[in-house]
Motif scaffolding. Structure first.
Motif, PDB file in Angstrom:
ATOM      1  N   ILE A  82       0.864  -1.182   0.000  1.00  0.00           N
ATOM      2  CA  ILE A  82       0.000   0.000   0.000  1.00  0.00           C
ATOM      3  C   ILE A  82       0.900   1.232   0.000  1.00  0.00           C
ATOM      4  N   ILE A  83       0.733   2.050  -1.004  1.00  0.00           N
ATOM      5  CA  ILE A  83       1.520   3.268  -1.148  1.00  0.00           C
ATOM      6  C   ILE A  83       0.627   4.438  -0.767  1.00  0.00           C
ATOM      7  N   ILE A  84       1.021   5.135   0.276  1.00  0.00           N
ATOM      8  CA  ILE A  84       0.246   6.268   0.777  1.00  0.00           C
ATOM      9  C   ILE A  84       1.102   7.513   0.634  1.00  0.00           C
ATOM     10  N   ARG A  85       0.513   8.559   0.065  1.00  0.00           N
ATOM     11  CA  ARG A  85       1.259   9.805  -0.091  1.00  0.00           C
ATOM     12  C   ARG A  85       0.535  10.935   0.623  1.00  0.00           C
ATOM     13  N   PHE A  86       1.322  11.746   1.323  1.00  0.00           N
ATOM     14  CA  PHE A  86       0.812  12.919   2.020  1.00  0.00           C
ATOM     15  C   PHE A  86       1.566  14.142   1.538  1.00  0.00           C
ATOM     16  N   ASP A  87       0.975  15.301   1.757  1.00  0.00           N
ATOM     17  CA  ASP A  87       1.606  16.539   1.301  1.00  0.00           C
ATOM     18  C   ASP A  87       2.848  16.904   2.102  1.00  0.00           C
ATOM     19  N   THR A  88       2.902  16.518   3.368  1.00  0.00           N
ATOM     20  CA  THR A  88       4.084  16.809   4.180  1.00  0.00           C
ATOM     21  C   THR A  88       4.423  15.581   5.022  1.00  0.00           C
ATOM     22  N   ARG A  89       5.665  15.511   5.407  1.00  0.00           N
ATOM     23  CA  ARG A  89       6.117  14.419   6.265  1.00  0.00           C
ATOM     24  C   ARG A  89       5.385  14.455   7.616  1.00  0.00           C
ATOM     25  N   SER A  90       5.103  15.648   8.117  1.00  0.00           N
ATOM     26  CA  SER A  90       4.424  15.747   9.416  1.00  0.00           C
ATOM     27  C   SER A  90       2.984  15.231   9.336  1.00  0.00           C
ATOM     28  N   HIS A  91       2.289  15.481   8.211  1.00  0.00           N
ATOM     29  CA  HIS A  91       0.947  14.928   8.055  1.00  0.00           C
ATOM     30  C   HIS A  91       0.993  13.403   7.973  1.00  0.00           C
ATOM     31  N   LEU A  92       1.977  12.880   7.267  1.00  0.00           N
ATOM     32  CA  LEU A  92       2.141  11.427   7.196  1.00  0.00           C
ATOM     33  C   LEU A  92       2.409  10.854   8.578  1.00  0.00           C
ATOM     34  N   GLN A  93       3.312  11.477   9.283  1.00  0.00           N
ATOM     35  CA  GLN A  93       3.658  11.012  10.630  1.00  0.00           C
ATOM     36  C   GLN A  93       2.438  11.092  11.553  1.00  0.00           C
ATOM     37  N   GLN A  94       1.658  12.144  11.404  1.00  0.00           N
ATOM     38  CA  GLN A  94       0.437  12.304  12.200  1.00  0.00           C
ATOM     39  C   GLN A  94      -0.504  11.113  11.962  1.00  0.00           C
ATOM     40  N   TRP A  95      -0.675  10.709  10.694  1.00  0.00           N
ATOM     41  CA  TRP A  95      -1.517   9.555  10.395  1.00  0.00           C
ATOM     42  C   TRP A  95      -0.898   8.262  10.939  1.00  0.00           C
ATOM     43  N   MET A  96       0.386   8.065  10.698  1.00  0.00           N
ATOM     44  CA  MET A  96       1.046   6.822  11.102  1.00  0.00           C
ATOM     45  C   MET A  96       1.017   6.631  12.622  1.00  0.00           C
ATOM     46  N   GLU A  97       1.034   7.730  13.372  1.00  0.00           N
ATOM     47  CA  GLU A  97       1.042   7.651  14.837  1.00  0.00           C
ATOM     48  C   GLU A  97      -0.345   7.866  15.456  1.00  0.00           C
ATOM     49  N   SER A  98      -1.357   7.954  14.612  1.00  0.00           N
ATOM     50  CA  SER A  98      -2.706   8.249  15.127  1.00  0.00           C
ATOM     51  C   SER A  98      -3.284   7.062  15.902  1.00  0.00           C
ATOM     52  N   PRO A  99      -4.106   7.353  16.906  1.00  0.00           N
ATOM     53  CA  PRO A  99      -4.776   6.281  17.645  1.00  0.00           C
ATOM     54  C   PRO A  99      -5.684   5.432  16.741  1.00  0.00           C
ATOM     55  N   THR A 100      -6.285   6.061  15.740  1.00  0.00           N
ATOM     56  CA  THR A 100      -7.157   5.339  14.817  1.00  0.00           C
ATOM     57  C   THR A 100      -6.370   4.272  14.067  1.00  0.00           C
ATOM     58  N   ARG A 101      -5.218   4.665  13.504  1.00  0.00           N
ATOM     59  CA  ARG A 101      -4.400   3.696  12.773  1.00  0.00           C
ATOM     60  C   ARG A 101      -3.882   2.618  13.720  1.00  0.00           C
ATOM     61  N   SER A 102      -3.430   3.004  14.898  1.00  0.00           N
ATOM     62  CA  SER A 102      -2.921   2.021  15.872  1.00  0.00           C
ATOM     63  C   SER A 102      -3.984   0.985  16.217  1.00  0.00           C
ATOM     64  N   ARG A 103      -5.214   1.452  16.442  1.00  0.00           N
ATOM     65  CA  ARG A 103      -6.314   0.540  16.771  1.00  0.00           C
ATOM     66  C   ARG A 103      -6.574  -0.433  15.622  1.00  0.00           C
ATOM     67  N   LEU A 104      -6.571   0.082  14.382  1.00  0.00           N
ATOM     68  CA  LEU A 104      -6.845  -0.768  13.226  1.00  0.00           C
ATOM     69  C   LEU A 104      -5.692  -1.725  12.919  1.00  0.00           C
ATOM     70  N   ILE A 105      -4.467  -1.315  13.198  1.00  0.00           N
ATOM     71  CA  ILE A 105      -3.324  -2.222  13.019  1.00  0.00           C
ATOM     72  C   ILE A 105      -3.414  -3.367  14.025  1.00  0.00           C
TER      73      ILE A 105
END
Length: 174
Positions: free
Chosen positions: A48-71
């Protein structure tokens, strides 16, 4: 990110995928989402290739509680863990070296990249040069080359390669 899914768990994984995809796409700064599904009989790996406009937005998603719960929810379906890395540059066109997924051989990467760039290098100058003249930009080889190469790279990154690699994935990963 790459996920190697356990045998007989692909349907459950697809359901999970349909749950996480809209949440990721709704995240601030999300630009693009592509999935390379496994080739039946060859691999059980989803890339899965995910692209964000900034590294901080990507990091925000990768470290989000929502993503953690789904992982956590998907872990029982995976043969290995949640494998991901953050990259910027041309390497996202192909499966990342550090991912636990099949990587296309270099000569295929070369042929694919060359065959995508060649028609662009032939066609883009035919379009860009007249547009620059219409915009009253001076007839300057360096300015024209700058505009042509910028357009070629833009088309390669955002339009051609995501579609092209998806189209030829069976051959590319064979």
């Amino acid at each position: 990110m790459t996920h190697r899914v356990r045998e007989c768990k692909h349907a459950e994984y697809e359901n999970w995928f349909n749950e996480i995809a809209p949440l990721c796409k709704a995240s601030p700064g999300h630009l693009d989402w592509h999935i390379v599904r496994p080739i039946s009989g060859l691999t059980g790996t989803y890339t899965i290739i995910i692209r964000f406009d900034t590294r901080s937005h990507l990091q925000q998603w990768m470290e989000s509680p929502t993503r953690s719960r789904l992982i956590e929810k998907v872990k029982p379906l995976l043969a290995t863990g949640d494998d991901f890395f953050i990259s910027s540059g041309l390497d996202f066109w192909f499966t990342p070296e550090r991912a636990k997924a099949k990587v296309p051989v270099r000569w295929k990467q070369y042929i694919v990249t060359w065959s995508a760039i060649y028609p662009l290098v032939l066609g883009v100058p035919i379009v860009i040069a007249p547009v620059l003249r219409l915009l009253h930009v001076a007839d300057n080889h360096f300015i024209t080359t700058l505009a042509v190469t910028g357009t070629v790279v833009f088309l390669m990154v955002y339009w051609v390669m995501p579609r092209y690699t998806r189209l030829i994935q069976r051959w590319l990963f064979r």
